[in-house]
Write an enzyme that holds these catalytic residues in place. Structure first.
Site, PDB file in Angstrom:
ATOM      1  N   CYS A 240      -3.455   0.943   1.199  1.00 22.64           N
ATOM      2  CA  CYS A 240      -4.535   1.844   1.627  1.00 22.64           C
ATOM      3  C   CYS A 240      -5.872   1.309   1.123  1.00 22.64           C
ATOM      4  CB  CYS A 240      -4.283   3.276   1.150  1.00 22.64           C
ATOM      5  SG  CYS A 240      -3.897   3.445  -0.596  1.00 22.64           S
TER       6      CYS A 240
ATOM      7  N   ASP B 230       5.179  -0.533   0.390  1.00 23.41           N
ATOM      8  CA  ASP B 230       3.870   0.141   0.338  1.00 23.41           C
ATOM      9  C   ASP B 230       3.337  -0.013  -1.085  1.00 23.41           C
ATOM     10  OD1 ASP B 230       1.781   1.811   1.435  1.00 23.41           O
ATOM     11  OD2 ASP B 230       2.591   3.425   0.197  1.00 23.41           O
TER      12      ASP B 230
END
Length: 394
Positions: free
Chosen positions: A320, A265
């Site tokens: 994101c 991530d």
């Protein structure tokens, strides 16, 4: 005599006057307006950048996405299995919130065993066997409650349960999708390569399937936040996470071919934060070079994560951001580097089933070529969240 005193008084006033001729050269400076005075705030620069790039990338969808990014974000409540989870779920259901993971599991069961109204219902004593459960393609044992479409209700802050830990973790519900996509199996060794601030690490731990879980983040402050999350949500005797603060780009050398599952991530432009918050904004003028180097950093981290994965193991890459330069292009470049420089073959695995499983909770971009992308929309203002599942073949 009076004239002399007048001259002395005039000289004294002159000396006290802050004229440029009386300031030492080393203390003089010329204010450089162009470099020291930003014309626009970081949030405005971010929005200008997104308007220029995302209008081309998303076309007619961009105005709706733009409004959603600038509007209040929705959250999900990840139930803490180490707390009194049955009491917590009951309280959340009283608020009319729904467990979107459980709803997806029901959808899987209905697809595998559709009801046949015409078939007679046998008495219990005459039933000979129970059909096997349909395979759940995601990481298990996770409960995350969200409010339904269009419901902008908020969850109250998490409270300490009778067991001494907080009862749920508030997060962007789409942040759980990369953990679900990782598909953790019983006894897996798992690495969270960029783990701060800790929400995804907690979710991995809550599956109950990790034989060994390592959580790393190069940032000292994010590592501290990770430790605080584990301290607040996990009993001390159950917290067996190995927390480190190393450069994730070196993980392929540190622990090559070690883990069954790896979550990568990566740091990104964090689009929603960038258009709303000045603090720690990647679009600050002083961070221009750092922002431009992000795709290279992301490729290096993904390559390292895949090298740390065992052959036949799985890695999930996530961000994101909406940017295809930080999403699909990073995945493609990492696969090329692994093949040419490390003689390692990697295959992207299809996650299109997520669009069907979670269609009632999230809005997915229909034209994502590699992986899946959750788009912020006003009726379900989660994300953005990109995730891609990769399997190391050799």
């Amino acid at each position: 005599m009076e004239a002399s005193w007048g001259v002395l008084a005039g000289a004294h006033r002159l000396l006290r006057r802050p004229g440029p001729g009386l300031i030492p050269r080393r203390l003089r400076h010329k204010k450089k307006w162009a470099s020291t005075e930003p014309k626009f705030s970081s949030t405005r620069l971010a929005l200008q950048n997104f308007d220029m790039n995302y209008k081309v990338q998303f076309g007619d969808l961009w105005p709706s996405i733009r409004v959603s990014l600038l509007s209040e974000q929705k959250y999900g409540a990840l139930v803490n299995n180490f707390s009194t989870w049955d009491k917590t779920t009951s309280e959340l259901e009283q608020l009319k919130a729904k467990d979107f993971v459980m709803e997806a599991q029901r959808r899987v069961q209905q697809k595998a065993f559709p009801e046949e109204p015409s078939a007679p219902v046998l008495p219990t004593e005459l039933e000979t066997h129970t059909p096997p459960a349909a395979p759940w393609p995601c990481s298990p044992n996770l409960r995350c409650y969200t409010f339904t479409r269009g419901d902008i209700s908020r969850f109250h802050p998490s409270r300490v349960s009778s067991l001494g830990v907080l009862d749920y973790y508030l997060m962007d519900a789409s942040s759980l999708l990369p953990v679900l996509a990782l598909g953790v199996q019983p006894g897996d060794t798992v690495l969270d390569l960029c783990a701060g601030p800790g929400g995804k690490t907690l979710a991995l731990l809550l599956t109950g399937y990790c034989r060994h879980l390592a959580a790393n983040d190069i940032s000292g402050s994010r590592t501290q936040r990770l430790k605080q999350v584990l301290h607040s949500y996990v009993p001390r005797d159950r917290n067996q996470v190995r927390v480190t603060s190393q450069d994730g780009r070196k993980w392929g050398d540190l622990e090559s071919s070690t883990y069954d599952r790896v979550l990568v991530d990566v740091p990104c432009t964090t689009d929603r934060h960038s258009v709303l918050e000045e603090d720690n904004n990647i679009f600050k003028r002083s961070r221009k070079t750092e922002r431009q180097m992000l795709p290279m950093l992301q490729v290096q981290l993904l390559v390292a994560g895949l090298l740390a994965t065992k052959p036949s193991g799985v890695a999930v890459y996530s961000t994101c951001t909406l940017s295809h330069l930080q999403n699909e292009y990073v995945v493609g470049r990492a696969i090329d580097i692994l093949a040419s420089q490390f003689q390692t073959d990697v295959q992207v695995e299809d996650l299109s089933c997520f669009r069907h499983l979670f269609q009632d909770t999230f809005s997915f971009f229909p034209s994502c070529r590699v992986g899946e992308l959750v788009l912020p929309v006003l009726w379900a203002n989660f994300g953005p969240m990109y995730f891609c599942r990769l399997r190391r073949l050799t």
